[in-house]
Structures are given as C-alpha cells and as structure tokens.
Scaffold this active site. Sequence first.
Site, PDB file in Angstrom:
ATOM      1  N   ASP A 343      -2.298  -7.267  -4.568  1.00 17.31           N
ATOM      2  CA  ASP A 343      -2.858  -6.091  -5.208  1.00 17.31           C
ATOM      3  C   ASP A 343      -2.372  -4.830  -4.493  1.00 17.31           C
ATOM      4  OD1 ASP A 343      -4.934  -4.965  -7.112  1.00 17.31           O
ATOM      5  OD2 ASP A 343      -5.758  -4.251  -5.201  1.00 17.31           O
ATOM      6  N   GLU A 380       2.148  -6.346  -6.973  1.00 22.80           N
ATOM      7  CA  GLU A 380       1.767  -5.297  -7.922  1.00 22.80           C
ATOM      8  C   GLU A 380       2.419  -4.041  -7.348  1.00 22.80           C
ATOM      9  OE1 GLU A 380      -2.200  -3.592 -10.128  1.00 22.80           O
ATOM     10  OE2 GLU A 380      -2.249  -3.776  -7.947  1.00 22.80           O
TER      11      GLU A 380
END
Length: 801
Positions: A343, A380
């Site tokens: 993330d 990401e």
Amino acid sequence: MPVTVVESNTSLGAALSRHFPLGVSPIPRKHGPDAANIAVYAPDHRNVVVCFQPPDGVWKAVLLPDKTDGIHHGLVEGMPMGARYGFYTNIEATQEEMLLVDPSVEQLLLDPYGRYIDEQVDADGETKYLSVRMASDFDWGSVERPNTPWRETVIYEAHVRGQTQLHPDVPVKFQGTYAGMADPAMIKHLQDLGVTAVELLPIHFHISEPHLDGTGMSNYWGYNTLGFFAPHAKYASASAQAAGPAAVQAELKGMIKLLHAAGIEVILDVVYNHTAEGGPGGPTYSWRGLAEEQYYRMRDGHYYDTTGCGNTLNFGNPHVIKMAMDSLRYWVEDFHIDGFRFDLAVSLARNGVHEFTNQHPFLLAAATDGVLASTKLISEPWDVGYGGWQTGQFPTGWADWNDTFRDTVREVWLTDRAAMLAGYHHNGLASFGDALGGSVSLFAESGRSLLASINLVTAHDGFTLADLTAYNHKHNIDNQEENRDGTGNNRSWNHGVEGITNNPNTLAERARTARNLMTTMLLAQGIPMITAGDELGRSQGGNNNVYCQDNEIAWLDWSMDLEAKTMLAATTRLLRIRRDFLRAQPSSYPTRGGHSFIYWFGADGQPMTPEAWKNPHERVITMLMGSPDGTMDGLVVLNTGITDEEVVLPANPRFPVAATVEDPVEMTGEAPDADDVETDAAPETDAASVTEAPDIDAVAAEDTDALAAVGAEPSEAVPEATAEAATEIAADDDAAAADTVEEAVVPRPYLLRMTTESPTMTDDGEPTFRLPRSVSAVEPGASVLVKANTVHLYRNDLGPR
C-alpha cells in the site's frame, strides 16, 4: 492493583543476552524452555522495562540491563509461550520507579516484532493491547507453495470477512473468517472461476481510527496497522478466538494450507507506510513511545506525512527497513505467503530527504532477498507526497498496479461512449492500444517486461464494476461525511439513468459494458486483477469508499440472481479462453524478445495508420496476437463505438496472402476446449495468461518498423511504424505467394469463441457464453457484423488444413 514481582535484573546475566534478533526469541535449552532473549530498539531511552505475565500467572517487571547500538536487551526466565508482555519507558523516572509500573493501568508499549496482539477491554471501558509470545510450529504436511509463474497469474482481490459473510454454503460458524475463506464452497468458486491467487486486504492486526468512535462504523478495510508480525485475530472463528492465540494462528495457517492444496496462491496487502498511532497527539501504542524520531518521517522537528494518515514510517532509517524486511520474511517462512501488495509503496521508497528513488535500498533488498525472491512483489505506485505518482518506475523484481490502464479502459468504454451519444468525439484509440499492449510507454524505461503491469479496472477502493456502469456520481452518505469522502473522478457512466432502474434496455447495456471492461482486462498484455464480487455484478449502491462499512454494503452478495449468473458465466468463459490461448504458446511467451507479437487492424481489415489511431471517429480495432512458435493465434475485435460495424477479419501477416488450398475443409462450430477433446494444439503447459509483446527496446533495436507488431503505444512514432510495416506486409515477395498448393501452409479460418453481446440459455435455463456448434468459421478477408459496444473473440489455429 495486580501483584507484580519486580526483578531489577535478569537472573541469567546480561552477558548472555544479544541485541539480535529483535523481539522475543528462544535461547539455548540449558536455560529452560521458558527462558527468552528480549531485544527492543529504543535508542533515546536510558532504560527499558519489560513487563510480562505467564498464562494464569502474576506480572513480572524486568529491567533490560544491556544496550547495544540503540537496542535494549536482556534474558528473562519464566516467560513461556502464551505469556503476555509489553515495554515501559519513562525518561524522567529512575530505574526503581520504572519497575513499579502497574500493567493494569498503563498501556504498555507493544513489541514492534510481537507475533500476536491480545486485545482486552478494562473496567473503565478502555481497550488495551498486549503482545503475546508465540511458537511457530505447524504441520504443513506435503503441501507446498504453488509458485505460479507470473505469466499464468490471475489475481483475485478479496476481503476475508466480506468474502464469505453472506455465503449460504459456508457454515454459519465459519462465515466471515479465515476458515470460511478456505471452505470447500469458496475454494470451488475460485477454482471454477479460474483465478490463481487471492490477494487479501490487510490481515495484519489493525484497529479503527479514533474518528470512527461512536459512529457505529469501523475500519473495515484494515489499512491501520498495529502489528506487522501479528495476524488480525477477529478474522478467526469464534471457537478459535476462545481457544486462544495458538488456535487463531493455526486457523490462518490452515486457510493458507488448504488454498495452496487447491493450487491457489495467497498474496497479502500490507501497510508499511504508516501505523495506527496517527499524527502528533495521537495514541501511543508502540513505535511513538519507543523511538518516535527514528520510526517516523520528520522535517524540522515535525511529522512529514506522505500518506495522508497522520504519520509516515521513515524508510530513510535502516531500522525501519529492517523491520519491514524481517516482517516480510516472517510471513513467508512461517505462514508460507506467496507475495505482497504494498500500500502506498512510494512512501517506502523515499530517501532521507523524502524523495522517491527506484534504487531505494528497501526496493532492491526486497527484490533480491533470498527468502523474498520467490514471492510476488506488487507496488501501489503512488502516495500523496510530492512526486508521488510513479507508475512504471519501480525496479526489476517488482510489478505495479497500473492506474493508467484503469483510467484508459474506463474512458473508452464509459465516458467516451457517453460523450459520443451526446454528439462529441474527443479521443482516438491510441492510448487504448497502448493499454491493451501492456502499457509499454510506462514500463519500458524501467527495463521490465510487460508482466510488470498489474491490469485492473476496479479495486477495493472505488466503484465496483457494476457501479461503474450505473452511477455518474459517488453516493457515500452512509459514511457520515456528507459525501465529501471518496474520489469524484470515477470515469463512470450510468447509461442514462442514475442508479437503480427496471428498464431492460438500460440494464442490458450496462451488463454488456461491464462484460467489455472485464474482457479488456483479462485479454490485455499484463497480469489481470479481478476485484471480488465483480464476477457476480456486485453493487455497493454507488458508494465508492466503503472503508468503514462492515455490513451488507461491502460484503459479497451470493444470492445469484440471473444478472449475477450471467456475469459469472462471462468471466469464467473469458478465463477459460485465456488459459486455452496460453496452452498453445511456448513457455517463453510473452517475455522473450521475438517470441510474441501483436498486429493491429482497423474495421477494414487493414493495418492501423497514424491517422486511424488519432481519429476519434475510428472506434473499432482488431488485435491479432500470438507467438511465431505457437500453434494458435488469438484475434480480438473491439467495437467501442455507438454504431454497429461490418468488420473485415484480417489476413494473418505471417503467411503469404496469395496462398490457397484445394478443397478447403468446411469448418463450423466453436473451437474445442482443451479438456473436451484432443486437439492439435501444443501440449498443455501450466499456462493461464494472455496477449503480451516482446521487449519493446529489443524489438526497436532490431528494426524500428517492427514496433507495429508489438504492444507499444500507438503514439506519434508507433502508428507511422505501423503503416510502414503494413506496406512491407502487403508487398510480400511474389515468390512466396507462388509456392505450390501442396506446400502452402496457411492459417485455418477464424473460429468465434465468444461475443460479449448477450448470453444464450442452456437447456436447464442457465446463462452461457459458449457458442453453439452451428456457428460457422470465418475466412480471412470476410466481414462480420460487430454490434456497438461489443467484443468478439476468435481463435486462429495454425498448420495445414
């Protein structure tokens, strides 16, 4: 106040303790099975006390006597597996005062390396957290990690709780749990669908943010980590939670074991960019109390936040890099995890002056580490800081979520079509061709293959696939933030009606558009990622930010009405076609230069020209893909426009245009599936991916004109090359065309395998996208009607007829 046994020093002697490994670790057996080495990084503190309580025992407080390179360490005895513990520091207190800590009153500092977190509510209603000493034994039997090659990978992004909470075939006691995720009913769904990996939203121990207190909502997604080594206990079944930490850990490992036995990999979504301690003034649970200025990014004495979550872990500090690396290795070695999605990964690759570098020590270490090298590392590739958008820029060994693919595909099938129906034509299909071809314009510079692109149309964050076709605007009122949360840039289109409608034409168009979006993603170059529920047409009622909705809004609906069955049939069919295509390609397809190709054609069957790529009125492209060493090529015809079109299926440029055969064999019906009958296709490999082109740099070095045959962006340079290559193809040597009939080797006719237009119904009333045997094959040069907003998929078997 509990009875606390105070030990000013360990009875085993400081000389025997070590500052590694961090956390609680066993020591030689001669000291007894309950002895442990304890080490914690707290460089600015003079003293650190560890408080621990054996199961059914009394609290003990021990001053860690030694300090090496900022790490406090010592040996303790009488600390068996299952003991709860935490650290206490107080710069102003003396050693004697620190040893009088009351663990029932204080929130002890969690061990950043703690393998389990015990959560309890005290008499005042406050929740307190303690680390727990854990063993790591588990019987994995003969089950091994699947080690699915990237080429074959199809990712399924899922939430442990939401996946099975409403599933009628999962026992109630296991719904919404680790055990439910591995229930036979769920494994059958994943296998029948054809995915090869589940990517689980965070299962590291996490808590809700303070602003959700009193709202009746919680942090459902889990992006608020409190323990990087600890599993989230609330995802275990009630019986496992009641049995204690060892049972919770065993249920999670059992889930992974059963998924692996079914050939399904497990990828974890991990959040190393920030912690649950929030910004300045937030709660102190661990890192802030131990080494705030070392663990968190600071600038001029203040927090420097690139995550939007209040704090950002400082990957400019080697101790933070070490913590993340140790955590990753632990999940691979102890839990047999197959990969990680990071993330806000840009925050993990910012240096000491907060700038992103794709040569950051963490990125290189993760990609080259002996334990992690066999896993899948997915970024990401953005955060909210300066220079935060880095799609395509991560180094070799990493794959990136491709937001450019997502946005382009949505625009072509949604907002562009809406604009055209309103009388406006803005965009050509150049960027769409680049997306289908693997986004070479993004990834070539990093030196990675097209398998570095994780292609997605939706994810947990944003509209579902069904909602993309049903809403122009977000509808997030249920989140209690006055609809201010969530992005407003959705590139969605409601097909003329916002939200729920009973109009059959609108519903049919929405469903077809959803199938087109899914088709584009599953057949494009790169690795596809399906968001759980998209294969069922799941809706969130227009809510594009369900992070706080642990309820029916976010859970998967398994009621399986006709719309859900239809979308499931389409997705399953597409993945079957994908697997069959790869079985006919060599193992080197598509990453080795010269072992794959893509040719682009327009509706007239002629190679795309620069003008055609740019022309906003040209809404049909045909993609012919395969390998020179394959036994079957694939042809995809995409009509992204608003009018039906007669489309000429192109001649295969790899064969003499004038070659003919005597008495051609009549061919009708759908091409046989690989497991239905024996075919002359290549022997089955373990394939499950599709359409990729060779390394663009390698091709360009050999012949710039050859760019037309690969998945390069059809930008200013590429269409020109396409036109030149087309001229060469059209002017093929007459001698080749003059070959004798007996020696001519030509492709067979095109066999239609699927159209996204609409399903047919089986005899038992179920929707299907398999085609009847009566469908005729189509010769190259013949035209077919492709309706607006429709995709046709063909196979083109090679060899003598």
